[in-house]
Write a protein that holds these residues in place. Sequence first.
Motif, PDB file in Angstrom:
ATOM      1  N   GLY A  14       0.794  -1.231   0.000  1.00  0.00           N
ATOM      2  CA  GLY A  14       0.000   0.000   0.000  1.00  0.00           C
ATOM      3  C   GLY A  14       0.819   1.270   0.000  1.00  0.00           C
ATOM      4  O   GLY A  14       0.258   2.363   0.120  1.00  0.00           O
ATOM      5  N   LYS A  15       2.141   1.180  -0.136  1.00  0.00           N
ATOM      6  CA  LYS A  15       3.018   2.347  -0.120  1.00  0.00           C
ATOM      7  C   LYS A  15       3.801   2.429  -1.424  1.00  0.00           C
ATOM      8  O   LYS A  15       4.184   1.419  -2.003  1.00  0.00           O
ATOM      9  CB  LYS A  15       3.994   2.272   1.062  1.00  0.00           C
ATOM     10  N   ARG A  16       4.041   3.665  -1.885  1.00  0.00           N
ATOM     11  CA  ARG A  16       4.757   3.861  -3.155  1.00  0.00           C
ATOM     12  C   ARG A  16       6.094   4.579  -2.993  1.00  0.00           C
ATOM     13  O   ARG A  16       7.006   4.367  -3.775  1.00  0.00           O
ATOM     14  CB  ARG A  16       3.874   4.628  -4.141  1.00  0.00           C
ATOM     15  N   ASP A  17       6.202   5.472  -2.032  1.00  0.00           N
ATOM     16  CA  ASP A  17       7.448   6.216  -1.842  1.00  0.00           C
ATOM     17  C   ASP A  17       7.864   6.147  -0.375  1.00  0.00           C
ATOM     18  O   ASP A  17       7.044   5.836   0.506  1.00  0.00           O
ATOM     19  CB  ASP A  17       7.275   7.685  -2.250  1.00  0.00           C
ATOM     20  N   ALA A  18       9.112   6.461  -0.127  1.00  0.00           N
ATOM     21  CA  ALA A  18       9.614   6.455   1.247  1.00  0.00           C
ATOM     22  C   ALA A  18      10.710   7.496   1.405  1.00  0.00           C
ATOM     23  O   ALA A  18      11.415   7.842   0.454  1.00  0.00           O
ATOM     24  CB  ALA A  18      10.138   5.068   1.623  1.00  0.00           C
TER      25      ALA A  18
END
Length: 318
Positions: A14-18
Motif C-alpha cells: 500500500g506504499k509507493r514512496d519512502a
Amino acid sequence: ALDGGDPKNGSKDGKRDAIYLLSRPFTLDGPAREFDPAAHAHVALVLETEYRISSVHWARSGTKLGFVSERWRKNRRTRTWVLGEDQSSGKFSAHVLFDRSFEDAYTSPGHFEITVDENGLYETQGDAKSLEFDMIGAGASPVGNRPFYDKLAISRDDRGQLSFATKRMWRCALAPEADEAKVDPVQEVGGELPPVAKRAAIFESPTGVSPGGKWLLIKRESNDGPPNFFARRLADGREWQLSDIAHPQPSLIGTQSELVQYRRDDGVALSGELYLPAGYEPKRDGPRPCFLWAYPREFKAKQAAGQVQGAEHRFTRA
C-alpha cells in the motif's frame, strides 16, 4: 520509490514512496538504485507514503520540523505531512496536516512560503520560536478568487504530539457586488464579513511575505488599472505604493468584465468571464459578434467541475 518509480506497478504493502534519514558516516554501499535500508544501521525510515511524493521542505534549523506532500492523479488525492523530530531520541514522527482532493479549489489551504537561508538552502518560511509558518493561497470561492495569507501555528505537547491551528491574516478585498449569501465568514479575517466601506472593485494577490509576517507585498489591479505593487504593514493596514505602471493599451479602458455563472443541460454548474465593449448597453446597441474561448478539463467530481475559478476585477488585456 517503492514501486520502482512506475505508477503501473503495484504498490508495496500500500506504499509507493519512502523517505529515509542517513546518519554518519553519510555513505551507502553500492549504487543508490540498489539501496537496501535493512543493510545499513545508520539508515532510518522516516515516512512511507501511499502516493507519489511531490515535495519535501524543511523548516529552519532548530525547529526540527519538515513538510512532505504526496499526490496521486488517478484519484485526485493529495496529502501533506508534518514531520517532527523527537529531541531525545532523534526519531521522526509523522502527522497528517492536510488530506484532500486537489480538484476541490474551495478547500485549498494554499502553499507554504519558501525562502533561502544564509547557506543558500531552501526552507519553509516561519518563526523558529513560535513555530508559525506563512501560507499563501488563490482563495477560490463561490464569488470568485480572493487570494489570502494565513499563518499556520504548530504546537507540541509534553508527549511530543503536534497540533495545528490556522489564522487568516489578510484576504483580497470583497467586491461591492458580491453576493453575501455565498461568502463564508469563517474564511474572512476575524471571522466576519468585511464592512461595506472596505469592499472594492479590485483584485489583489500577495506575492511575498517578510520574515515574521509583518509586511506583505501585494500586487493590485482592476479592470482599467494595470497591476502595481504595494507594501502593506499588517499591524495597522498602512500601505506604500512601490510601482506606478501606466496602462499599456489605453484603447481597452472602459471594457466591461463580468463573472457569469450558469448551469449546463446536465446540471453541472459552470462559470466564465464575459467581456463587453466600453459603453455597451444591450437594449440600445443590440447583439454583437461573440468570440468564445473554452478549454475543457477532466474532473473526477461533478462538484469540483462546477466550482468558480476566476475573478471579475482583473486587469483587462489583449
